[in-house]
Structure formats: C-alpha cells, structure tokens
Enzyme design. Sequence first.
Site, PDB file in Angstrom:
ATOM      1  CB  SER A   1      -0.881  -0.007   1.252  1.00 40.67           C
ATOM      2  OG  SER A   1      -1.359   1.294   1.526  1.00 40.67           O
TER       3      SER A   1
ATOM      4  CE1 TYR B   1      -6.164   4.693  -1.617  1.00 39.62           C
ATOM      5  CE2 TYR B   1      -4.485   4.433   0.069  1.00 39.62           C
ATOM      6  CZ  TYR B   1      -5.745   4.159  -0.427  1.00 39.62           C
ATOM      7  OH  TYR B   1      -6.588   3.337   0.281  1.00 39.62           O
TER       8      TYR B   1
ATOM      9  CB  THR C   1      -6.828   2.631  -4.583  1.00 42.18           C
ATOM     10  OG1 THR C   1      -6.129   1.398  -4.370  1.00 42.18           O
ATOM     11  CG2 THR C   1      -8.132   2.606  -3.797  1.00 42.18           C
TER      12      THR C   1
ATOM     13  CE  LYS D   1      -8.188  -2.654  -3.235  1.00 47.61           C
ATOM     14  NZ  LYS D   1      -8.511  -1.617  -2.263  1.00 47.61           N
TER      15      LYS D   1
ATOM     16  CG  HIS E   1     -11.381   0.868   0.327  1.00 46.95           C
ATOM     17  ND1 HIS E   1     -10.537   1.498  -0.551  1.00 46.95           N
ATOM     18  CD2 HIS E   1     -10.717   0.857   1.511  1.00 46.95           C
ATOM     19  CE1 HIS E   1      -9.424   1.855   0.065  1.00 46.95           C
ATOM     20  NE2 HIS E   1      -9.504   1.466   1.322  1.00 46.95           N
TER      21      HIS E   1
ATOM     22  NE  ARG F   1     -14.199 -10.890   6.718  1.00 48.84           N
ATOM     23  CZ  ARG F   1     -13.856  -9.965   5.811  1.00 48.84           C
ATOM     24  NH1 ARG F   1     -13.317 -10.339   4.659  1.00 48.84           N
ATOM     25  NH2 ARG F   1     -14.014  -8.689   6.045  1.00 48.84           N
TER      26      ARG F   1
END
Length: 372
Positions: free
Chosen positions: A113, A137, A163, A245, A269, A304
């Site tokens: 990130s 970003y 993103t 994204k 997100h 999950r």
Amino acid sequence: MFGNTPPKLTTDLAHLEEKARETLSAEAMGYIVPSAGSGATARANREAFDRWRIVPRMLRNGPERDLSCTILGTEMPAPVMLAPVGVQTLAHSEGELATARAATSLGLTYTHSTQASYSIEAAAEASGDGSRWFQLYFPNERDLCVSFLERAKTAAYSTVVVTLDTTMLGWRPADLDRGFLPFLAGSGIANYLTDPVFAGSLAKPPEEDPAMAALRFAQVFPNPGLSWDDIAFVREHWDGPVVVKGILSAEDAKLAADNGVDGIVVSNHGGRQVDGAIAALDALPGIADTVGDRLTVLFDSGVRTGADVVKALALGAQAVLLGRPYLYGLALDGQQGVEHVLKCLLAELDITLTGAGYTSHRELSRESLVTA
Ligand code: FNR
C-alpha cells in the site's frame, strides 16, 4: 498441516475478528475493523455472499487437482492475493514485513500500500523473490506520483494497482471519534482544519513527527479531481500491467477498458468508503459479463471463507484479494498468523472445490451456483 495439537489460532476465519478484538488495542481495532458510516456496505458484502449457494456435483473428479493460475503475467499457486492494507504496524510491529514474508513463503502475491508503515524498498526486501504488486494512491502532486512509480519499478514490483475509490477518506466514525481529523481534509467541513492547532501544522509539516506526517498525508492525498487522464499518466510512467481498484459499475468497467488499463478490482474497499454502496459481489456478475473478455477481473470485499472464493470465481472473478482476515492473523501472531490465515483459506478452497465436484477453479461458472 497442524499435526495432532490444536492450531494456535482458530481455523474459522469468519471468527478471527472476535479473537483479534481480545488482543488488539482500541486504536488498532478502531482503524482495522470498522467501515464507513453505519456499516451498511460491509454488512451488505457479507449478505451478498450468503445469498448464493454452491450446487455440489458428485463422482466426476479425477485424482489431480490444480488451483494454479497466471494473473497479468504473475504466476500464482491459487487465485488468491493479499489486498493492499495501510499502516500494518497498528496490528503488529513487523507490519508489512511480516505480511510480505508470509506471502512469499506460500508463493502468494503481496500488494504494498502507498499508506504502508514500511517503505516500498523495505517491503520488497522482505518479499525477496516473491511476487509483489504496488498499490498507488494517486497524490495531488504529480512529481510525487512519478517518484512512487519509479521506486516501485526499481524495487521490482510487477504491477501497479491504482485505487480509485479513496480520493478522500470515507466517513469513518470510529476514527473520527478518536480525533483522527486528517480524514476531514478536503471535505466540505474542512473548517475543522482552520482550528489554530491544525492551521499551523498544515503550513509546515515536519515529517519526522507522526502527527505532522499525518497532516502532510492529509495535504497530499485528498484528490477528488482524479480523472481518467491521471490513469493515462500512470500508464505512461509504468511499463507493467495497470490495474484500477474500486470499480462497482459496468459503465466504469467499460471506461477502464477504453482507457487502456489491463485489469480491474471489483471492490468497495471492504465497505470503508461509501456507506450504503452496492455489495461488491452484487456488482461482480454484470461487470464480468461486460468486460470479462477485455480485462482481467479481480474481486475483493467480504471474502472470509474458501466457499466465498468459490462464489466470487463462479461469478466471474479470475482471482480474489483478501483484506481484513490476514490483518487479524498478523495482529494475533505476526508472520505465522498471516501464514495461518492464508493456509486455512487455501485449504478450505481446495476442499470446497473438490467437495463440489471440481478439479480446478477454472471449471466454475454461473451454473455452479443458485440463489438461496
Ligand atoms: C484497506 N484497504 C486499502 N486499500 C487500498 O487500496 N489501499 C490501502 O492502503 C488500504 N488500506 C486498508 C486498511 C485497512 C485496515 C483495511 C481493512 C482495508 C482496502 C483493502 O485493500 C480491500 O479492498 C478490503 O480490505 C477488502 O475487504 P475485506 O476483505 O477487508 O472485507
């Protein structure tokens, strides 16, 4: 996998969050767990998975099973990647280094990130010969953007993921209530920042100070004017694949294809941006139908379990990205905790696919599912 002693952490990934709550600081949990606003989007993500059911087929497997795939030139042992997650030292002191090592130890792709606690270079070193992607970003200073891309290229990140859904941070009451006001920068209530405490800081942000660094962040990253021209700018400055994204509409997916990107991540997100937004899984089939033949379609938000992965792949994703669950593993047991979570997910995926009558995820299709 676990021998005869019980595993240290639960194998029920859906319940790891409860375990993490018992050990993490309120600050860490306040950042990691909550979603935007009322939490409606995050709940919708889970409910969308629950509306689909797998229809198992019997007696048609051969003895071989194969989960491997190649996504935008990156070889993966299974269609599962690690989603970009910022400031991972909130969960564990080794943060992204532990996560990158865990990904490499299992051959999975680590995504770094822009907001990471550790540098692009440090995470690359931890990731070693593993595959790694870089999440961007797009800052409102283009020189800074070029610098990020050049550093990522030099550090051998193969793909950039831009993103799109976080040109301003979402309205996250759990953070706001703890006084994390940089969230408000660029928003309609930026008058918070005219408070003398903040006004002075914004003028001269010495980055060695974490609070000041946060304010510098607040200056550079709100970028509500981000446009497809900026994506073209990334395209010009990046040799490898470009992924965007945060796509939730078929129209935007088409625009992505028209604007020369190679792949998209269908994602909200993890429900952290637009409260009341469409569940990412509900957006997936229409998007896959529209651009599946032109773009690589990836998916995240709400995955999950192994069954969730099966459902997302059957609805048109080529691979999924996992977010919060690996963070809980990181919080509970560092690198081993991340490895535990990933191993559980891969094993459950393998078992679920086999039980449902598939030797490979490539055989999945809409016919593999019915609505409940
Ligand atoms: C994120 N996510 C995220 N995405 C991104 O592009 N850059 C980032 O820095 C972050 N940071 C981040 C921090 C935390 C604490 C979370 C939980 C999430 C979003 C992430 O990549 C992914 O889209 C979601 O986490 C997927 O949803 P689940 O799996 O958490 O439900």
